[in-house]
Design an enzyme around this catalytic site. Structure first.
Site, short mmCIF file in Angstrom:
data_model
loop_
_atom_site.label_atom_id
_atom_site.label_comp_id
_atom_site.label_asym_id
_atom_site.label_seq_id
_atom_site.Cartn_x
_atom_site.Cartn_y
_atom_site.Cartn_z
N LEU A 17 -31.92 -24.01 54.90
CA LEU A 17 -31.84 -25.44 55.22
C LEU A 17 -30.93 -26.13 54.20
CD1 LEU A 17 -35.55 -26.22 56.17
CD2 LEU A 17 -33.71 -25.19 57.53
N ARG B 245 -29.98 -38.90 45.78
CA ARG B 245 -30.30 -39.11 44.37
C ARG B 245 -29.28 -38.45 43.43
NH1 ARG B 245 -36.52 -37.43 44.11
NH2 ARG B 245 -36.03 -36.41 46.10
N GLY C 190 -36.54 -33.92 59.43
CA GLY C 190 -37.53 -33.13 58.72
C GLY C 190 -37.27 -31.65 58.79
N GLU D 79 -48.63 -33.04 52.23
CA GLU D 79 -47.55 -33.61 51.44
C GLU D 79 -48.10 -34.69 50.50
OE1 GLU D 79 -44.52 -32.43 51.39
OE2 GLU D 79 -45.05 -30.97 52.93
N ASN E 67 8.15 -6.40 17.02
CA ASN E 67 7.80 -7.60 16.26
C ASN E 67 8.53 -8.80 16.86
OD1 ASN E 67 6.56 -8.56 13.41
ND2 ASN E 67 8.43 -9.68 13.84
N ALA F 32 8.38 -15.98 15.13
CA ALA F 32 7.83 -17.27 15.54
C ALA F 32 8.83 -18.06 16.37
CB ALA F 32 7.41 -18.07 14.31
N ASN G 15 12.25 -16.70 31.68
CA ASN G 15 12.06 -15.81 32.82
C ASN G 15 12.23 -16.48 34.17
OD1 ASN G 15 9.70 -17.24 32.06
ND2 ASN G 15 8.44 -15.94 33.36
N TYR G 16 12.42 -17.80 34.20
CA TYR G 16 12.46 -18.52 35.47
C TYR G 16 13.74 -19.34 35.53
CZ TYR G 16 10.87 -21.58 39.30
OH TYR G 16 10.74 -22.27 40.49
N ALA H 94 17.82 -14.59 13.88
CA ALA H 94 17.04 -15.80 14.13
C ALA H 94 17.91 -16.87 14.77
CB ALA H 94 16.45 -16.31 12.82
#
Length: 465
Positions: A10, A17, A80, A154, A377, A380, A386-387, A423
């Site tokens: 059901l 509420r 009900g 009830e 390695n 940073a 890639n797109y 770099a």
């Protein structure tokens, strides 16, 4: 031959509420809708038919509840529980047993439902009750002097004496279909709520001399319904506590069992350590001696033995092999593979790429659509480009490649074994084994580029003095 079992769930109520635009049964508990929890458990009984009665927000409920085995039934007027079950009966054969569940009672265990289904017979009803210290709001179980169940009243219809009864109706019951098809049309709505109560069939069964077998759940929370957000939160915490107990029983140590969220299935090896506020979703497998830091999110992933996942990292749809170190603040996206003893450090994102054994991507980098060899390695600030705005392209890095900091690798591109990039380079052509690739403009220092200020003049005069 076993009597067919049909389950009726059901799920037509509005749930006013909850103060929500969503139907109550699709609110989430542990990452899944309340109705999804009920249906998962129901399917474990291998029923011959699964009927879900819907009404308010019917389209939303259907859209968010997958399953080709579901027979959807519309209850156009909510009159009900007896009326709701009656809507499903035309699709159920008279020879079947019928088990009635509720879409907002999500955590009933398979064992509890199996016991209830087992007692349903042609001449016997099954009723699930529970004893509560505070039975307010529930229908009370009425028994005669011999202890036999005679009916359910009830709360709104109960006398002061009946309100003192602690044994209550959970709403879950089972009955033979042929009896329900005869009883439900005869129900009366002459009660405080002007509804057709399914529970009235208990008195009808008693009148006809049918047996009423009562069973109870192992835990009262199994039959707790959700009527508001506070009850939903209470059930969430109980469910998470059960998950935490299972993890600890399986060999995991939790820094605080009250601060972990499991929204799927988690398998752990021995001596796993999980810090506070970890969230695990979908299918998660953790090997032996894995250490999960605070605030980590794991979603549909496999983490090998001796892996450390540091604070606030996200691993989704990825695999991490033995001995690797992830994070803090790392993100592994779907189809990422981090090899044995590799390192993926802070503010690094890996997507659809394999990071070779012993390789390091330690700081502030993005690696996407890449195949990386061993002992590579990555400096940073490195990114794989890639797109191109239309298609994704692949980057291949051989064993021992060294990528200098702030390098852009413009895919498609291949760097041979032990090659090096300077770099700050932008690499858009292949690099052979052991080559150095430098792709940046020559530095020029132009004197007096910045005009002197009054402070510069004053400083110069002071120096001359």
């Amino acid at each position: 031959m076993a009597t067919p079992l049909h389950i009726v769930v059901l799920a037509a109520g509005q749930g006013s509420r909850m103060k929500s635009s969503l139907p109550k049964v699709i609110h989430a508990l542990a990452g899944r809708s309340l109705l999804n929890h009920v249906l998962t458990t129901a399917r474990g009984l291998q029923p011959d038919g699964l009927h879900v009665v819907i009404g308010h927000g019917a389209d939303q409920v259907r859209e968010q509840t997958p399953g080709s085995d579901i027979q959807w039934v519309i209850q156009r007027e909510q009159l009900g529980t007896g009326h709701a079950v009656a809507q499903a009966l035309p699709g159920i054969p008279e020879t079947a047993r019928v088990l009635v569940l509720y879409g907002d009672v999500p955590l009933t265990s398979p064992e509890t439902l199996s016991r209830l289904a087992a007692v349903i017979a042609r001449d016997c009803l099954g009723l699930l009750t529970v004893n509560l210290s505070d039975p307010a709001g529930y229908g009370r179980i009425l028994r005669d002097s011999r202890g036999d169940v005679t009916g359910i009243v009830e709360q709104k219809d109960a006398t002061p004496e009946q309100l003192q009864i602690s044994e209550v109706n959970t709403g879950l019951l089972g009955a033979p279909a042929e009896k329900l098809k005869r009883w439900l049309p005869a129900l009366s709505s002459n009660n405080a709520q002007a509804e057709y109560y399914l529970t009235d069939v208990i008195a009808l069964a008693r009148t006809e001399g049918l047996g009423i077998q009562v069973s109870q759940p192992d835990e009262p929370e199994e039959v707790q319904g959700v009527n508001n957000r506070a009850q939903l939160a209470q059930l969430e915490r109980w469910f998470q506590h059960q998950q935490a107990l299972m993890l600890m029983a399986g060999g995991a140590s939790l820094a605080d069992p009250a601060r972990i969220d499991i929204r799927g299935r988690v398998e752990t090896g021995h001596d796993v350590v999980i810090d506070v506020n970890a969230v695990m979703e979908g299918e998660v497998v953790l090997g032996d001696r894995v250490h999960i830091g605070p605030g980590v999110v794991l979603r549909d992933c496999r983490v090998g033995s001796d892996v450390r996942v540091d604070a606030y990292s996200l691993i989704e749809g990825a695999r991490v092999d033995q001995g690797a170190v992830i994070g803090p603040f790392a993100r592994l996206r779907p189809d990422a593979l981090v090899g044995r003893n590799a390192r993926v450090g802070n503010f690094v994102e890996i997507k659809k790429s394999s990071i070779g054994a012993e390789s390091k991507v330690n700081h502030l980098s993005y690696v996407g659509d890449t195949t990386m060899g061993e002992a590579v390695n990555i400096g940073a600030g490195t990114i794989t480009c890639n797109y191109d705005g239309t298609s994704k392209h692949h980057t291949t890095l051989g064993h021992g490649v060294f990528i200098g900091s702030n390098t852009s690798l413009v895919a498609p591109v291949t760097l041979g074994a032990r090659s090096v990039t300077g770099a700050g380079s932008t690499i858009n052509r292949n690099v052979a084994d052991r080559e150095l690739a430098v792709a940046r403009s020559r530095q020029r220092n132009i004197p007096d580029w910045v005009a002197e200020t009054d402070d510069d003049q004053d400083s110069k005069k002071k120096g001359e003095d």
